[in-house]
Design an enzyme around this catalytic site. Structure first.
Site, short mmCIF file in Angstrom:
data_model
loop_
_atom_site.label_atom_id
_atom_site.label_comp_id
_atom_site.label_asym_id
_atom_site.label_seq_id
_atom_site.Cartn_x
_atom_site.Cartn_y
_atom_site.Cartn_z
N ARG A 208 -0.07 56.33 0.77
CA ARG A 208 -0.45 55.09 0.13
C ARG A 208 -1.92 54.77 0.38
O ARG A 208 -2.42 53.75 -0.10
CB ARG A 208 0.39 53.97 0.74
N ARG B 149 14.01 40.47 -8.67
CA ARG B 149 14.73 41.40 -7.80
C ARG B 149 15.47 40.65 -6.69
O ARG B 149 14.97 39.71 -6.11
CB ARG B 149 13.72 42.37 -7.20
N ARG C 132 0.36 42.17 -2.88
CA ARG C 132 0.75 43.59 -2.87
C ARG C 132 0.07 44.36 -4.00
O ARG C 132 -0.34 45.50 -3.84
CB ARG C 132 2.27 43.72 -2.99
P1 ADP Z 1 6.77 48.20 -3.04
O1 ADP Z 1 7.83 47.67 -3.94
O2 ADP Z 1 5.70 47.21 -2.67
O3 ADP Z 1 6.25 49.53 -3.45
P2 ADP Z 1 7.96 49.43 -0.74
O4 ADP Z 1 9.42 49.22 -0.57
O5 ADP Z 1 7.46 50.77 -1.13
O6 ADP Z 1 7.50 48.29 -1.68
O7 ADP Z 1 7.21 49.04 0.62
C1 ADP Z 1 7.40 47.78 1.21
C2 ADP Z 1 6.36 47.54 2.28
O8 ADP Z 1 6.46 48.54 3.31
C3 ADP Z 1 4.91 47.63 1.83
O9 ADP Z 1 4.46 46.42 1.23
C4 ADP Z 1 4.20 47.93 3.15
O10 ADP Z 1 4.09 46.78 3.96
C5 ADP Z 1 5.16 48.88 3.83
N1 ADP Z 1 4.86 50.28 3.48
C6 ADP Z 1 5.62 51.11 2.71
N2 ADP Z 1 5.06 52.34 2.60
C7 ADP Z 1 3.92 52.29 3.33
C8 ADP Z 1 2.88 53.23 3.60
N3 ADP Z 1 2.89 54.49 3.13
N4 ADP Z 1 1.84 52.83 4.39
C9 ADP Z 1 1.80 51.59 4.89
N5 ADP Z 1 2.73 50.64 4.66
C10 ADP Z 1 3.78 50.98 3.90
#
Ligand code: ADP
Ligand code: ZN
Length: 216
Positions: A88, A122, A166
């Site tokens: 990410r 959601r 986000r």
């Molecule tokens: P989204 O729907 O925002 O893509 P995710 O379920 O993928 O949500 O992730 C939720 C949260 O988990 C993110 O907003 C972040 O806080 C954390 N997160 C997920 N993946 C990563 C990553 N690769 N690096 C840092 N934080 C992460």
């Protein structure tokens, strides 16, 4: 095949990655799910990352890199995986290249209004984590999980203010990965701006990209 799934929050990559995982028999690994499970179960990791995740910021790279590096050593990923939500940041992408070089990056995109509509509708089960949408994928009984009868809530990070944050974090920190993987010749563009009942249009684009890599 080692496949990563890129795209803004709410773009539908999680849903599609879960479907592709079943279809291809490769595990679906979602960093978002790993963190949210940890928070729900109040593990050491969960307590550490809770306030970060609930305000829509990114968990520090050192923590995330280590979790994924360990996860990708497990025997179930020997034939490949669908990695959803990682890398990410450019730093995560460079780290990943040292322990598992991806074969393909599927980049999901959809209009910003579609994304905001999806995220704000959601609902998630407090007990089993199942995901619903108040219009596109409603539970049989409003507020109650079909699978386990758990209570459905809006994720803290799906409130409008946090969604905007986000999307901002995505623009600044994650979007640069598109160029990173394009330069390496690994990027496939997937248009995911369809409704749930047109899912096969999205799957088809992914199948084609996977077939192109397979056939060299
Ligand atoms: P989204 O729907 O925002 O893509 P995710 O379920 O993928 O949500 O992730 C939720 C949260 O988990 C993110 O907003 C972040 O806080 C954390 N997160 C997920 N993946 C990563 C990553 N690769 N690096 C840092 N934080 C992460
Ligand atoms: Zn449930």
């Amino acid at each position: 095949m080692k496949i990563i799934v890129l795209g803004a929050p709410g773009v539908g990559k999680g849903t599609v990655a879960a479907m592709l995982s079943k279809k291809y028999g490769l595990p679906h690994i979602s960093t978002g799910d790993i963190f949210k499970d940890a928070i729900r179960n109040e593990t050491t990791l969960g307590l550490k990352v809770r306030s970060i995740v609930e305000t829509g910021q990114l968990v520090p790279d050192e923590i995330t890199n280590e979790i994924i590096r360990e996860r990708l050593e497990k025997p179930d990923v020997k034939n490949g995986f669908f990695l959803d939500g990682y890398p990410r940041t450019i730093e995560q992408a460079n780290a990943m290249d040292t322990f598992a070089k991806p074969d393909l990056a599927l980049n999901f995109s959809a209009d910003r209004n579609i994304i905001i509509e999806r995220l704000s509708g959601r609902r998630v089960c407090t007990k089993c984590g199942a995901i619903y949408h108040i219009r596109n994928n409603p539970p049989k009984k409003s507020g109650t999980c079909d699978n386990c009868l758990g209570k459905l809530i809006m994720r803290k990070d799906d409130s409008e203010a946090v969604i905007i944050n986000r999307l901002d974090v995505y623009e600044r920190q994650t979007k640069p990965l598109i160029g990173f993987y394009r330069k390496k010749g690994l990027l496939a563009e997937i248009n995911s701006g369809y409704q749930m009942n047109e899912m096969e249009k999205i799957i088809k684009q992914c199948d084609d990209a996977i077939a192109r890599v397979k056939n060299g």
